[in-house]
Design an enzyme around this catalytic site. Structure first.
Site, mmCIF file in Angstrom:
data_model
loop_
_atom_site.group_PDB
_atom_site.id
_atom_site.type_symbol
_atom_site.label_atom_id
_atom_site.label_comp_id
_atom_site.label_asym_id
_atom_site.label_seq_id
_atom_site.Cartn_x
_atom_site.Cartn_y
_atom_site.Cartn_z
ATOM 1 N N CYS A 7 3.691 -14.330 -49.600
ATOM 2 C CA CYS A 7 5.281 -14.504 -49.406
ATOM 3 C C CYS A 7 5.751 -15.779 -49.839
ATOM 4 O O CYS A 7 7.046 -15.780 -49.836
ATOM 5 C CB CYS A 7 5.224 -14.464 -47.788
ATOM 6 N N VAL A 50 11.171 -4.392 -41.794
ATOM 7 C CA VAL A 50 10.521 -3.719 -40.706
ATOM 8 C C VAL A 50 10.797 -4.768 -39.425
ATOM 9 O O VAL A 50 10.897 -4.392 -38.344
ATOM 10 C CB VAL A 50 9.207 -3.672 -40.851
ATOM 11 N N LYS A 96 -2.305 -4.096 -34.394
ATOM 12 C CA LYS A 96 -2.019 -3.104 -35.452
ATOM 13 C C LYS A 96 -2.162 -3.530 -36.907
ATOM 14 O O LYS A 96 -1.020 -4.333 -37.434
ATOM 15 C CB LYS A 96 -0.616 -2.349 -35.399
ATOM 16 N N GLY A 119 5.332 -9.589 -41.754
ATOM 17 C CA GLY A 119 5.468 -8.492 -42.789
ATOM 18 C C GLY A 119 7.113 -8.655 -43.307
ATOM 19 O O GLY A 119 7.540 -9.749 -43.507
ATOM 20 N N SER A 120 7.582 -7.637 -43.963
ATOM 21 C CA SER A 120 8.773 -7.410 -44.349
ATOM 22 C C SER A 120 9.972 -7.613 -43.327
ATOM 23 O O SER A 120 10.124 -7.441 -42.195
ATOM 24 C CB SER A 120 9.154 -6.171 -45.149
ATOM 25 N N THR A 121 11.010 -8.118 -43.833
ATOM 26 C CA THR A 121 12.355 -8.624 -43.102
ATOM 27 C C THR A 121 12.779 -7.081 -42.532
ATOM 28 O O THR A 121 13.165 -7.145 -41.279
ATOM 29 C CB THR A 121 13.333 -9.218 -43.836
ATOM 30 N N GLU A 150 13.484 -9.303 -53.138
ATOM 31 C CA GLU A 150 12.083 -9.558 -53.103
ATOM 32 C C GLU A 150 11.143 -8.442 -53.749
ATOM 33 O O GLU A 150 11.237 -7.420 -53.260
ATOM 34 C CB GLU A 150 11.705 -9.774 -51.740
ATOM 35 N N GLU A 171 7.255 -13.846 -38.988
ATOM 36 C CA GLU A 171 7.296 -14.275 -40.155
ATOM 37 C C GLU A 171 7.822 -13.354 -41.248
ATOM 38 O O GLU A 171 6.910 -12.164 -41.237
ATOM 39 C CB GLU A 171 6.224 -15.093 -40.616
HETATM 40 P P1 NAD Z 1 5.555 -4.550 -44.326
HETATM 41 O O1 NAD Z 1 6.571 -4.708 -43.340
HETATM 42 O O2 NAD Z 1 5.530 -3.233 -45.012
HETATM 43 O O3 NAD Z 1 4.136 -4.074 -43.244
HETATM 44 C C1 NAD Z 1 3.661 -5.158 -42.421
HETATM 45 C C2 NAD Z 1 3.287 -4.455 -41.190
HETATM 46 O O4 NAD Z 1 4.220 -3.879 -40.264
HETATM 47 C C3 NAD Z 1 2.218 -3.302 -41.407
HETATM 48 O O5 NAD Z 1 1.341 -3.516 -40.545
HETATM 49 C C4 NAD Z 1 2.930 -2.147 -41.264
HETATM 50 O O6 NAD Z 1 2.152 -1.023 -41.104
HETATM 51 C C5 NAD Z 1 3.760 -2.596 -40.287
HETATM 52 N N1 NAD Z 1 4.788 -1.540 -39.869
HETATM 53 C C6 NAD Z 1 5.819 -0.828 -40.964
HETATM 54 N N2 NAD Z 1 6.670 -0.026 -40.257
HETATM 55 C C7 NAD Z 1 6.407 -0.377 -39.027
HETATM 56 C C8 NAD Z 1 7.182 -0.112 -37.599
HETATM 57 N N3 NAD Z 1 8.074 0.978 -37.714
HETATM 58 N N4 NAD Z 1 6.412 -0.460 -36.462
HETATM 59 C C9 NAD Z 1 5.357 -1.467 -36.538
HETATM 60 N N5 NAD Z 1 5.119 -1.720 -37.535
HETATM 61 C C10 NAD Z 1 5.262 -1.314 -38.607
HETATM 62 O O7 NAD Z 1 4.893 -5.758 -45.046
HETATM 63 P P2 NAD Z 1 3.525 -5.787 -46.130
HETATM 64 O O8 NAD Z 1 3.967 -5.138 -47.264
HETATM 65 O O9 NAD Z 1 2.293 -5.508 -45.588
HETATM 66 O O10 NAD Z 1 3.588 -7.297 -46.379
HETATM 67 C C11 NAD Z 1 4.571 -7.699 -47.372
HETATM 68 C C12 NAD Z 1 5.620 -8.513 -46.556
HETATM 69 O O11 NAD Z 1 5.289 -9.510 -45.694
HETATM 70 C C13 NAD Z 1 6.677 -9.221 -47.645
HETATM 71 O O12 NAD Z 1 7.961 -8.961 -47.130
HETATM 72 C C14 NAD Z 1 6.254 -10.705 -47.494
HETATM 73 O O13 NAD Z 1 7.017 -11.570 -47.779
HETATM 74 C C15 NAD Z 1 5.999 -10.705 -46.023
HETATM 75 N N6 NAD Z 1 5.076 -11.640 -45.540
HETATM 76 C C16 NAD Z 1 5.532 -12.817 -45.039
HETATM 77 C C17 NAD Z 1 4.733 -13.980 -44.599
HETATM 78 C C18 NAD Z 1 5.411 -15.233 -43.829
HETATM 79 O O14 NAD Z 1 4.613 -16.108 -43.445
HETATM 80 N N7 NAD Z 1 6.644 -15.233 -44.098
HETATM 81 C C19 NAD Z 1 3.373 -13.901 -44.811
HETATM 82 C C20 NAD Z 1 2.902 -12.522 -45.497
HETATM 83 C C21 NAD Z 1 3.745 -11.668 -45.793
#
Ligand code: NAD
Length: 542
Positions: free
Chosen positions: A327, A269, A212, A265-267, A426, A293
């Site tokens: 990130c 989620v 997804k 993605g975000s912490t 963040e 991550e």
């Molecule tokens: P996000 O958490 O909003 O979304 C990430 C993914 O999770 C998306 O595909 C989103 O649709 C999905 N999602 C949201 N709610 C969900 C749920 N209930 N069930 C399943 N999937 C769900 O993050 P974003 O805005 O896409 O990315 C930015 C974040 O990602 C920042 O916090 C950034 O620090 C982090 N990030 C971390 C790294 C790393 O390597 N540590 C790398 C890239 C991004």
């Protein structure tokens, strides 16, 4: 069964093209960009051999020109998620049994397709869909994704060749089975390379995947699926779906064959997904792998011996490239009083030389738009707050405008409070906060860096003093999974700086390393005895 101990091609990092005026790659990517811009791209669901384009859709718009529609993506219904999972599970036996060199060949071919015929497409799609400049698109969607694919093939072959010792009359061997079930890959908007890597790394190790992507990365996600298909990933191995995240997760995480989650993605989620997995633990046939991550609040700390020009350059690049939406982007800066004025002077001069945020099609732009309205409104809110707060002052940028694109100027906030809200939260945008410490308080400043944030992703120390570097390296041991000395905290390269953080920044399974691939296998030890004993009595029994 393989009929040879095959050596995979030695992985080397894909060279970054320059896109300088007059270069053929510049012409090609702009041509592709304009073609996409004028047409409408439909992004289907990829379920087995079917590209499903029926049902509800959502429009796709470039964040830097959000009224312009460049296509639509299809939204899955609950039964389509069921179908995608069942299709994956049906594909599993054949895929898991395929010899590893065949899997390796598929993903090496994907890397070559990206390096050649798909390079302009993946870069143009990332420029349009995620508002990356051509350089940011090139280092992400072309080079990093190619590197992930090539290096992971090499790591896979290293893993398979890792075997236990054997003793006389016995042969011990380990086979690296794929997980018994399916892997759920969830990817963020900000890196096309991560979007490609999360499903493909698990698939490479013989797993089947439900993928997804982020709703704001669908445009380049389609190019990734096109590449995987052309490279020969069999139907059902990687199934791409879009739609209501909560519904898709509910389906995936309550399924008995759920075997692992590969998340970036975000912490927030990730925490909710982990909780959901915990709540369903009795449902699963096997303990699932949980790899995530997540967020960061990445720092730069300069020692009084640091070179102010170098620190300023690290801030300009580390905090503002791709609008601060990495990130790893620097977002809290600690400067010594004796160097602060000079460093900020250089930084302001850098920012004054950068054109206002604009379209990536104009290649003289260093910054473009943030990803969506939600992000824009959040960032504008923090900037407004800093303009009013007594403890903060906006010393550069601070402007924003969303009439055409979600444009936020690179912004520098100076605070007198090391725990000011933008030092801790963040923000994920082109906003950096600076705190100035007294030179004599260097050791206290290090402790402050360590304790200010819940995250521990990246960080950098600048110093000309080796004792200070040693002290920072020790005090900040657990404060960053990727720690930089006299360099900006962004720009990790696959095969050179494996990437990931701990604390609130994730499980630190280091994307682009053998460690990560190990999470997608379940080793089976096979012990074979050549001449089996025929008498149970040991000699000591007399
Ligand atoms: P996000 O958490 O909003 O979304 C990430 C993914 O999770 C998306 O595909 C989103 O649709 C999905 N999602 C949201 N709610 C969900 C749920 N209930 N069930 C399943 N999937 C769900 O993050 P974003 O805005 O896409 O990315 C930015 C974040 O990602 C920042 O916090 C950034 O620090 C982090 N990030 C971390 C790294 C790393 O390597 N540590 C790398 C890239 C991004």
């Amino acid at each position: 069964m393989s009929k040879g101990f095959f050596q995979v091609p030695v992985a080397v990092n894909e060279p970054v093209k320059s896109y300088a005026p007059g270069s053929p790659e510049r012409e090609e990517v702009l041509k592709q960009y304009r073609k996409y811009y004028k047409s409408k791209t439909e992004v289907p669901l990829y379920i087995g051999e079917h590209e499903v384009s029926v049902g509800d859709t959502k429009p796709i718009s470039p964040p830097h020109d959000h009224k312009h529609i460049i296509g639509h993506y299809y939204l899955a219904e609950a039964e389509q998620i069921d179908a995608a999972i069942e299709t994956a599970l049906q594909a599993r036996p054949a895929w898991a049994a395929l010899t590893w060199e065949q899997r390796a060949a598929i993903f090496l071919k994907a890397a070559e397709l990206l390096a050649g015929p798909y390079r302009a497409k993946i870069n143009a799609a990332t420029m349009i869909g995620q508002s990356k400049t051509v350089h940011q698109a090139e280092i992400d969607s072309a080079c990093e994704l190619i590197d992930f694919l090539r290096f992971n093939v090499e790591f896979m072959s290293q893993i398979y060749s890792e075997q236990p010792d054997s003793s006389e009359g016995i042969w011990n061997r380990v086979e690296y089975r794929s997980l018994e079930g399916f892997v759920y890959a969830i990817t963020p908007f900000n890196f096309t390379a991560i979007a490609g890597n999360l499903p493909s790394s698990a698939a490479m190790m013989g797993n089947v995947v439900l993928w997804k992507p982020s709703s704001t990365q669908m445009f380049s996600a389609k190019v990734i699926m096109d590449v995987f298909k052309e490279a020969g990933v069999p139907p059902g191995v990687i199934n791409m779906v879009a739609g209501n995240s909560a519904m898709i997760s509910e389906k995936a995480l309550t399924h008995p064959d759920f075997a692992g989650i590969h998340f970036t993605g975000s912490t927030e989620v990730f925490n909710s997904l982990w909780k959901q997995i915990g709540d369903n633990i009795g449902t699963y046939k096997t303990y699932p792998r949980i790899v995530g991550e997540t967020g960061g609040k990445d720092f730069i700390i300069a020692h009084p011996t640091a070179n102010a020009r170098q620190v300023a350059t690290a801030i300009t690049r580390g905090a503002f490239e791709f609008q601060g939406q990495k990130c790893s982007a620097a977002s809290r800066i600690y400067l010594p009083e004796s160097k602060a004025e000079k460093t900020l002077e250089y930084l302001k001069a850098d920012l004054a030389s950068i054109k206002p945020p604009g379209t990536p099609e104009d290649m003289s732009n260093f910054v473009s738009s943030v990803i969506d309205q939600k992000s824009f409104d959040k960032l504008a809110g923090y900037i407004d707050r800093a303009k009013k707060d007594k403890k903060a002052e906006v010393i550069a940028g601070g402007g924003y405008n969303k009439s055409k694109g979600y444009f936020i100027e690179p912004t520098v906030i100076l605070t007198t409070d090391p725990n000011y809200v933008t030092m801790e939260t963040e923000l994920f945008g082109p906003v950096v906060t600076v705190y100035v410490y007294k030179d004599k308080d260097w050791s206290e400043a290090l402790k402050l860096v360590d304790t200010t944030s819940e995250y521990a992703l990246t960080g950098a120390v600048f110093s000309g003093d080796r004792y200070a570097i040693d002290e920072a390296t020790k005090v900040l041991e657990n404060c960053a999974g990727n720690f930089y000395i006299n360099d900006k905290p962004t720009g990790a390269v696959v095969g050179q700086q494996p990437f990931g953080g701990a604390r609130g920044s994730g499980t630190n399974d280091k994307a682009g390393s053998a460690q990560n691939l190990m999470r997608w296998v379940s080793p089976r030890l096979i012990k074979e005895t050549f001449v089996s004993p025929e008498d149970y009595r040991y000699p000591f029994l007399g």
